[in-house]
Write a protein that holds these residues in place. Sequence first.
Motif, mmCIF file in Angstrom:
data_model
loop_
_atom_site.group_PDB
_atom_site.id
_atom_site.type_symbol
_atom_site.label_atom_id
_atom_site.label_comp_id
_atom_site.label_asym_id
_atom_site.label_seq_id
_atom_site.Cartn_x
_atom_site.Cartn_y
_atom_site.Cartn_z
ATOM 1 N N ILE A 57 0.825 -1.202 0.000
ATOM 2 C CA ILE A 57 0.000 0.000 0.000
ATOM 3 C C ILE A 57 0.861 1.255 0.000
ATOM 4 O O ILE A 57 0.532 2.249 -0.659
ATOM 5 C CB ILE A 57 -0.950 -0.016 1.210
ATOM 6 C CG1 ILE A 57 -1.964 -1.163 1.057
ATOM 7 C CG2 ILE A 57 -1.687 1.316 1.355
ATOM 8 C CD1 ILE A 57 -2.872 -1.363 2.242
ATOM 9 N N ASN A 58 1.974 1.232 0.714
ATOM 10 C CA ASN A 58 2.788 2.446 0.813
ATOM 11 C C ASN A 58 3.510 2.799 -0.476
ATOM 12 O O ASN A 58 4.148 3.853 -0.573
ATOM 13 C CB ASN A 58 3.794 2.331 1.967
ATOM 14 C CG ASN A 58 4.781 1.190 1.775
ATOM 15 O OD1 ASN A 58 4.663 0.392 0.846
ATOM 16 N ND2 ASN A 58 5.755 1.109 2.661
ATOM 17 N N HIS A 69 -7.184 7.081 6.154
ATOM 18 C CA HIS A 69 -6.554 5.819 6.558
ATOM 19 C C HIS A 69 -5.447 5.422 5.583
ATOM 20 O O HIS A 69 -4.335 5.081 6.003
ATOM 21 C CB HIS A 69 -7.596 4.710 6.632
ATOM 22 C CG HIS A 69 -7.037 3.388 7.053
ATOM 23 N ND1 HIS A 69 -6.615 3.123 8.335
ATOM 24 C CD2 HIS A 69 -6.801 2.248 6.336
ATOM 25 C CE1 HIS A 69 -6.138 1.891 8.410
ATOM 26 N NE2 HIS A 69 -6.253 1.339 7.216
ATOM 27 N N PHE A 70 -5.733 5.475 4.291
ATOM 28 C CA PHE A 70 -4.715 5.071 3.325
ATOM 29 C C PHE A 70 -3.566 6.078 3.261
ATOM 30 O O PHE A 70 -2.428 5.686 2.983
ATOM 31 C CB PHE A 70 -5.349 4.834 1.957
ATOM 32 C CG PHE A 70 -6.015 3.490 1.848
ATOM 33 C CD1 PHE A 70 -5.292 2.362 1.497
ATOM 34 C CD2 PHE A 70 -7.356 3.335 2.145
ATOM 35 C CE1 PHE A 70 -5.880 1.106 1.433
ATOM 36 C CE2 PHE A 70 -7.966 2.085 2.090
ATOM 37 C CZ PHE A 70 -7.227 0.972 1.728
ATOM 38 N N LEU A 101 -1.175 5.102 5.860
ATOM 39 C CA LEU A 101 -0.399 3.903 5.513
ATOM 40 C C LEU A 101 0.712 4.206 4.513
ATOM 41 O O LEU A 101 1.455 3.304 4.119
ATOM 42 C CB LEU A 101 -1.326 2.825 4.938
ATOM 43 C CG LEU A 101 -2.391 2.271 5.892
ATOM 44 C CD1 LEU A 101 -3.272 1.262 5.169
ATOM 45 C CD2 LEU A 101 -1.764 1.636 7.126
ATOM 46 N N ILE A 139 -13.112 0.002 7.132
ATOM 47 C CA ILE A 139 -11.731 0.371 6.808
ATOM 48 C C ILE A 139 -10.818 -0.848 6.875
ATOM 49 O O ILE A 139 -10.014 -1.097 5.967
ATOM 50 C CB ILE A 139 -11.234 1.461 7.776
ATOM 51 C CG1 ILE A 139 -11.970 2.780 7.507
ATOM 52 C CG2 ILE A 139 -9.730 1.666 7.642
ATOM 53 C CD1 ILE A 139 -11.707 3.845 8.546
ATOM 54 N N ARG A 140 -10.927 -1.624 7.952
ATOM 55 C CA ARG A 140 -10.053 -2.802 8.102
ATOM 56 C C ARG A 140 -10.272 -3.800 6.965
ATOM 57 O O ARG A 140 -9.305 -4.366 6.430
ATOM 58 C CB ARG A 140 -10.310 -3.477 9.455
ATOM 59 C CG ARG A 140 -9.572 -2.844 10.617
ATOM 60 C CD ARG A 140 -9.561 -3.761 11.830
ATOM 61 N NE ARG A 140 -10.900 -3.918 12.388
ATOM 62 C CZ ARG A 140 -11.406 -3.132 13.341
ATOM 63 N NH1 ARG A 140 -10.692 -2.132 13.817
ATOM 64 N NH2 ARG A 140 -12.625 -3.346 13.813
ATOM 65 N N THR A 166 -11.436 -3.189 3.956
ATOM 66 C CA THR A 166 -10.942 -2.627 2.704
ATOM 67 C C THR A 166 -9.426 -2.758 2.621
ATOM 68 O O THR A 166 -8.876 -3.155 1.581
ATOM 69 C CB THR A 166 -11.353 -1.148 2.582
ATOM 70 O OG1 THR A 166 -12.782 -1.047 2.632
ATOM 71 C CG2 THR A 166 -10.857 -0.550 1.271
ATOM 72 N N GLU A 167 -8.735 -2.441 3.709
ATOM 73 C CA GLU A 167 -7.275 -2.590 3.726
ATOM 74 C C GLU A 167 -6.876 -4.049 3.499
ATOM 75 O O GLU A 167 -5.914 -4.338 2.761
ATOM 76 C CB GLU A 167 -6.712 -2.100 5.062
ATOM 77 C CG GLU A 167 -5.202 -2.236 5.152
ATOM 78 C CD GLU A 167 -4.654 -1.917 6.527
ATOM 79 O OE1 GLU A 167 -3.507 -2.334 6.814
ATOM 80 O OE2 GLU A 167 -5.356 -1.263 7.327
ATOM 81 N N TYR A 168 -7.618 -4.962 4.111
ATOM 82 C CA TYR A 168 -7.309 -6.393 3.938
ATOM 83 C C TYR A 168 -7.416 -6.799 2.472
ATOM 84 O O TYR A 168 -6.544 -7.509 1.949
ATOM 85 C CB TYR A 168 -8.265 -7.228 4.790
ATOM 86 C CG TYR A 168 -8.118 -8.716 4.571
ATOM 87 C CD1 TYR A 168 -7.094 -9.430 5.194
ATOM 88 C CD2 TYR A 168 -8.989 -9.402 3.722
ATOM 89 C CE1 TYR A 168 -6.951 -10.792 4.984
ATOM 90 C CE2 TYR A 168 -8.847 -10.763 3.508
ATOM 91 C CZ TYR A 168 -7.827 -11.456 4.140
ATOM 92 O OH TYR A 168 -7.674 -12.805 3.915
ATOM 93 N N SER A 217 -4.446 -5.357 0.404
ATOM 94 C CA SER A 217 -3.130 -5.927 0.703
ATOM 95 C C SER A 217 -3.036 -7.429 0.442
ATOM 96 O O SER A 217 -1.931 -7.970 0.312
ATOM 97 C CB SER A 217 -2.748 -5.637 2.155
ATOM 98 O OG SER A 217 -3.700 -6.174 3.044
#
Length: 220
Positions: free
Chosen positions: A3-4, A24-25, A28, A201-202, A204-206, A209
Motif C-alpha cells: 500500500i505504501n 486511513h490510506f 499507511l 476500513i479494516r 478494505t485494507e485487507y 493488501s
Amino acid sequence: MNINRSVVLVTSAGSQLGSTMACHFASLGATVVLCDKETPQLSETYQLCSDISKDIYQFSIPDHSMNSIQALFDFIDHQVQRSPDVLINAITVQAMPSIFDQSASDVFTQRLSFMAATLFTFGQATAERMREEKKNGVIVNVISHNDYQDLSGLDNATSMVAGFTQSWAKQLTPFNIRVGGVVPAVEHDSMHWAEIQDELIRNTEYIVSNDYFSGRVMAA
C-alpha cells in the motif's frame, strides 16, 4: 500489494465514508487522490489528509460522465505521473421509499440508478486504464449508510455491489486486476457508527493488501 507504494483513488471523498478511507490510506503511506464534486467537505478531507501526508491530491468533477472521469485521469497523469493502482469506489446509500408509497417510484429509480452509474463508470474507467498499462490493480466497491436508524436501501445496494464485484472479477482476473466489495452487515444495525466504520476500513485494507482476494464481498 504494498500500500505504501501505491496510488489510491478514492471516490466520494467528501463523504464521511470517503474521508475516513482517504485518511486511513494516507496514514499507511499511499499517494492518495481525492475525487468528488466541489464542496467544502472535499476541501476538508484534503486538509485532513494533508496533515497526515504530503502525497495528497484533489480533483473536483461536475458529474460522473465519462468525459469528467477522463479529465480526472488526465489530472492524475499530469500531477502524480502515475495512474491509480487502487480504486476505492465509495458510495453512501440513501434511504429508499416504502413499496407502499405510491408517489415514490421516481425517487427509488433515480437513487438506484445513481448508485449503479457511479459505481460502474468509475470501475469501468479505472479497469480500462489498468488493463492498458498491464497493471496488477485492485478495485474495492465500498458502501456505507448515513442513517443507521433507517437502513432501507442497504439490501438493494448490497446486492448491487455483490453483483458488480463478482461479474467484474470474472472479467478482470485474466488481466491480474482484483475486485472486492465491503458492505455493512444489516444485523449489526445496533452498533455504533464508529465501530462499523472501523470494520469497513479494516476490511478494505485487507482486500487491497491480500493478493489472493478477489470476487468476494466482506460484511463489516
